[in-house]
Design a protein around this motif. Structure first.
Motif, PDB file in Angstrom:
ATOM      1  N   VAL A  50      30.080  -0.492  11.057  1.00 41.27           N
ATOM      2  CA  VAL A  50      28.833   0.253  11.254  1.00 41.27           C
ATOM      3  C   VAL A  50      28.153   0.442   9.903  1.00 41.27           C
ATOM      4  O   VAL A  50      28.765   0.962   8.966  1.00 41.27           O
ATOM      5  N   LEU A  51      26.902   0.002   9.801  1.00 44.95           N
ATOM      6  CA  LEU A  51      26.105   0.245   8.601  1.00 44.95           C
ATOM      7  C   LEU A  51      25.432   1.598   8.775  1.00 44.95           C
ATOM      8  O   LEU A  51      24.584   1.788   9.643  1.00 44.95           O
ATOM      9  N   GLY A  52      25.826   2.566   7.941  1.00 39.94           N
ATOM     10  CA  GLY A  52      25.304   3.920   8.055  1.00 39.94           C
ATOM     11  C   GLY A  52      26.387   4.879   8.494  1.00 39.94           C
ATOM     12  O   GLY A  52      27.175   4.564   9.395  1.00 39.94           O
ATOM     13  N   GLY A  53      26.423   6.052   7.855  1.00 40.43           N
ATOM     14  CA  GLY A  53      27.510   6.993   8.123  1.00 40.43           C
ATOM     15  C   GLY A  53      27.062   8.365   8.553  1.00 40.43           C
ATOM     16  O   GLY A  53      27.771   9.353   8.325  1.00 40.43           O
ATOM     17  N   GLY A  54      25.889   8.456   9.191  1.00 39.91           N
ATOM     18  CA  GLY A  54      25.409   9.745   9.682  1.00 39.91           C
ATOM     19  C   GLY A  54      26.054  10.130  10.997  1.00 39.91           C
ATOM     20  O   GLY A  54      27.063   9.540  11.413  1.00 39.91           O
ATOM     21  N   GLN A  55      25.437  11.110  11.685  1.00 43.57           N
ATOM     22  CA  GLN A  55      26.034  11.595  12.933  1.00 43.57           C
ATOM     23  C   GLN A  55      26.072  10.528  14.023  1.00 43.57           C
ATOM     24  O   GLN A  55      26.986  10.496  14.848  1.00 43.57           O
ATOM     25  N   LEU A  56      25.094   9.610  14.022  1.00 48.73           N
ATOM     26  CA  LEU A  56      25.101   8.553  15.031  1.00 48.73           C
ATOM     27  C   LEU A  56      26.282   7.615  14.793  1.00 48.73           C
ATOM     28  O   LEU A  56      26.952   7.179  15.738  1.00 48.73           O
ATOM     29  N   GLY A  57      26.539   7.315  13.522  1.00 52.14           N
ATOM     30  CA  GLY A  57      27.702   6.499  13.181  1.00 52.14           C
ATOM     31  C   GLY A  57      28.999   7.196  13.551  1.00 52.14           C
ATOM     32  O   GLY A  57      29.946   6.563  14.033  1.00 52.14           O
ATOM     33  N   LYS A  58      29.044   8.500  13.328  1.00 53.50           N
ATOM     34  CA  LYS A  58      30.243   9.289  13.676  1.00 53.50           C
ATOM     35  C   LYS A  58      30.538   9.185  15.173  1.00 53.50           C
ATOM     36  O   LYS A  58      31.681   8.938  15.586  1.00 53.50           O
ATOM     37  N   MET A  59      29.496   9.346  15.993  1.00 49.21           N
ATOM     38  CA  MET A  59      29.702   9.327  17.439  1.00 49.21           C
ATOM     39  C   MET A  59      29.973   7.909  17.954  1.00 49.21           C
ATOM     40  O   MET A  59      30.690   7.726  18.939  1.00 49.21           O
ATOM     41  N   GLU A  78      17.552   2.489  11.269  1.00 55.49           N
ATOM     42  CA  GLU A  78      16.720   1.287  11.273  1.00 55.49           C
ATOM     43  C   GLU A  78      16.196   0.870   9.905  1.00 55.49           C
ATOM     44  O   GLU A  78      15.400  -0.064   9.804  1.00 55.49           O
ATOM     45  N   ASN A  79      16.640   1.527   8.832  1.00 54.73           N
ATOM     46  CA  ASN A  79      16.136   1.166   7.505  1.00 54.73           C
ATOM     47  C   ASN A  79      17.121   0.308   6.708  1.00 54.73           C
ATOM     48  O   ASN A  79      17.136   0.324   5.490  1.00 54.73           O
ATOM     49  N   VAL A  80      17.935  -0.447   7.425  1.00 54.85           N
ATOM     50  CA  VAL A  80      18.810  -1.444   6.792  1.00 54.85           C
ATOM     51  C   VAL A  80      17.926  -2.566   6.253  1.00 54.85           C
ATOM     52  O   VAL A  80      16.991  -3.005   6.920  1.00 54.85           O
ATOM     53  N   SER A  81      18.211  -3.029   5.042  1.00 50.49           N
ATOM     54  CA  SER A  81      17.372  -4.073   4.454  1.00 50.49           C
ATOM     55  C   SER A  81      17.676  -5.434   5.071  1.00 50.49           C
ATOM     56  O   SER A  81      18.808  -5.707   5.481  1.00 50.49           O
ATOM     57  N   SER A  82      16.662  -6.291   5.127  1.00 58.80           N
ATOM     58  CA  SER A  82      16.855  -7.639   5.662  1.00 58.80           C
ATOM     59  C   SER A  82      17.803  -8.437   4.768  1.00 58.80           C
ATOM     60  O   SER A  82      18.525  -9.317   5.243  1.00 58.80           O
ATOM     61  N   GLU A  83      17.820  -8.108   3.467  1.00 58.86           N
ATOM     62  CA  GLU A  83      18.727  -8.803   2.540  1.00 58.86           C
ATOM     63  C   GLU A  83      20.189  -8.543   2.921  1.00 58.86           C
ATOM     64  O   GLU A  83      21.030  -9.439   2.824  1.00 58.86           O
ATOM     65  N   LEU A 141      33.786   2.561   3.413  1.00 60.91           N
ATOM     66  CA  LEU A 141      33.404   1.877   2.174  1.00 60.91           C
ATOM     67  C   LEU A 141      32.309   2.698   1.509  1.00 60.91           C
ATOM     68  O   LEU A 141      31.176   2.747   1.987  1.00 60.91           O
ATOM     69  N   VAL A 142      32.642   3.358   0.412  1.00 57.93           N
ATOM     70  CA  VAL A 142      31.702   4.260  -0.266  1.00 57.93           C
ATOM     71  C   VAL A 142      30.885   3.449  -1.269  1.00 57.93           C
ATOM     72  O   VAL A 142      31.126   3.479  -2.480  1.00 57.93           O
ATOM     73  N   LYS A 143      29.941   2.708  -0.747  1.00 59.24           N
ATOM     74  CA  LYS A 143      29.096   1.832  -1.561  1.00 59.24           C
ATOM     75  C   LYS A 143      27.675   1.834  -0.999  1.00 59.24           C
ATOM     76  O   LYS A 143      27.460   2.148   0.177  1.00 59.24           O
ATOM     77  N   PRO A 144      26.682   1.447  -1.820  1.00 62.32           N
ATOM     78  CA  PRO A 144      25.305   1.343  -1.318  1.00 62.32           C
ATOM     79  C   PRO A 144      25.207   0.321  -0.191  1.00 62.32           C
ATOM     80  O   PRO A 144      26.026  -0.602  -0.101  1.00 62.32           O
ATOM     81  N   TYR A 145      24.182   0.474   0.651  1.00 59.36           N
ATOM     82  CA  TYR A 145      24.017  -0.414   1.806  1.00 59.36           C
ATOM     83  C   TYR A 145      23.769  -1.873   1.409  1.00 59.36           C
ATOM     84  O   TYR A 145      23.996  -2.778   2.205  1.00 59.36           O
ATOM     85  N   ASP A 146      23.298  -2.086   0.179  1.00 58.98           N
ATOM     86  CA  ASP A 146      23.015  -3.454  -0.255  1.00 58.98           C
ATOM     87  C   ASP A 146      24.081  -3.991  -1.215  1.00 58.98           C
ATOM     88  O   ASP A 146      23.872  -5.007  -1.881  1.00 58.98           O
ATOM     89  N   ASP A 147      25.233  -3.318  -1.287  1.00 58.68           N
ATOM     90  CA  ASP A 147      26.309  -3.762  -2.172  1.00 58.68           C
ATOM     91  C   ASP A 147      26.904  -5.067  -1.641  1.00 58.68           C
ATOM     92  O   ASP A 147      27.538  -5.083  -0.570  1.00 58.68           O
TER      93      ASP A 147
END
Length: 369
Positions: free
Chosen positions: A11-20, A76-81, A51-57
């Motif tokens: 899962v890209l993103g670790g907020g509440q939606l990722g938790k659930m 929805e703000n995952v980069s296309s890269e 993985l405690v890294k930036p989304y574009d790592d």
């Protein structure tokens, strides 16, 4: 592709939606890894690996590509890269970049919907003061100016009801992309979420009614207090959009039900949605269950509403009061484990279920005072 139990879902993103999402995946027998730069991310409470890294790592994205069976995103703000790196290294991300490309930009989003023959509010692109003035002349008042990218919960938006509002907004207008929309005179705000499986099947949840306060979702009512025929129209439009745009995974769509009897798409998000949290107690499957099932290749059917439900958003300023409240058996509180309870920060939600919908709404409003 059918993903077997015991395999990793990333899962890209670790907020509440990722938790659930992680909670649902665990119940279904899968393991999860989350990419999220914040050590204190609430999804880390449920994920098997964080993985405690930036989304574009790049190193982390390559690791995910090679060590997970399927990849999804919770915002929805995952980069296309990032999507490119995953795919170039053999990562299986069925949603791909297309839902992000369309939903990240309001003009693209509304144009794509109109191209399917589906109504939105009238809109114009705005780039500068000159195009802003032209757009206002064509659209008129009342209207609303929004940044084309970014902005949520009422941020990055300005309501225009008169020439005075136009002058004030003109003074702060930056050289960037905006969209000006004519405001819809609506009876109520609705939303509906659908999930499309990798096998092509689609599950559509019931249509719900939303009440906002200060641009933030306050209460969701399931089912929506509208005619059955209108509910079916909204479900059919939702299905038409997810099929027509060829999306895989979840798609949440917010609507206006106009006083003119028309249904207008307001906005959409290719991820789980705040207004579908009621599904955790009100439906036979939650939005998170269906997203996991769909991305793992299972055949989907429309989930069923098993109990009338009301969802109350818990913001930072509500936490102390709600935690002290004496809740009843039919009231279930979900706190996200976010730490500091800042004003207007989404800290949790409360689901109320029962037979009498109006009593549930009244009780939710009492708890919100």
């Amino acid at each position: 592709m059918l993903i077997e139990k015991g395999e990793y879902i990333a899962v890209l993103g670790g907020g509440q939606l990722g938790k659930m999402l992680c909670e649902s995946a665990k119940r279904q027998g899968y393991k999860t890894m989350v990419l999220e730069p914040l050590k204190s991310a609430c999804a880390a409470l449920e994920a098997d690996m964080h993985l405690v890294k930036p989304y574009d790592d790049k190193e982390s994205l390559v690791y995910i590509a090679k060590n997970s069976s399927v990849i999804t995103y919770e915002f929805e703000n995952v980069s296309s890269e990032a999507i490119d790196i995953l795919e170039e290294n053999g990562g299986y991300i069925p949603q791909g970049r297309r839902p992000l490309y369309i939903s990240q930009h309001r003009f693209r989003e509304k144009s794509s919907i109109n191209n399917l023959g589906i109504k939105t509010a009238e809109f114009r692109q705005v780039f500068d003061k000159e195009s802003f003035e032209k757009a206002v002349k064509e659209i008129g008042y009342p209207s609303i100016l929004k940044t084309s990218m970014g902005g949520y919960d009422g941020k990055g938006q300005w309501v225009l009801r008169s020439e005075d509002d136009f002058k004030k907004v003109s003074e702060i207008l930056e050289e960037r992309e905006y969209i000006l929309e004519k405001m819809v005179d609506f009876k109520c705000e609705l939303s509906c979420i659908a999930v499309k499986s990798t096998d092509g099947s689609i599950g559509v949840f019931p249509v719900v009614e939303n009440i906002h306060k200060n641009g933030i979702l306050h209460i969701t009512i399931a089912p929506a207090r509208i005619e059955k025929e209108v509910q079916e129209r909204v479900k059919e439009i939702t299905k038409k959009i997810i099929k027509g745009l060829d999306f895989v995974g979840p798609l949440a769509i917010e609507y206006f039900y106009g006083k003119d009897g028309e249904i207008y798409v307001n906005e959409m998000a290719p991820r789980p949605h705040n207004s579908a949290h009621y599904t955790m107690d009100g439906c036979d499957k939650s939005q998170f269950d269906l997203q996991i099932e769909g991305l793992c290749g299972k055949h989907l059917e429309d989930p069923k509403l098993i109990k009338n439900s009301v969802m109350l958003n818990i913001l930072g300023q509500d936490v102390e009061r709600i935690e002290k409240a004496e809740l009843k058996e039919n009231e279930k509180l979900y706190m996200y484990g976010k730490g500091e309870a800042k004003k207007d920060r989404k800290m949790g939600h409360l689901n109320l279920v029962g037979e009498d919908l109006e009593k549930l709404i009244k009780r939710a409003e009492e708890l919100a005072k």
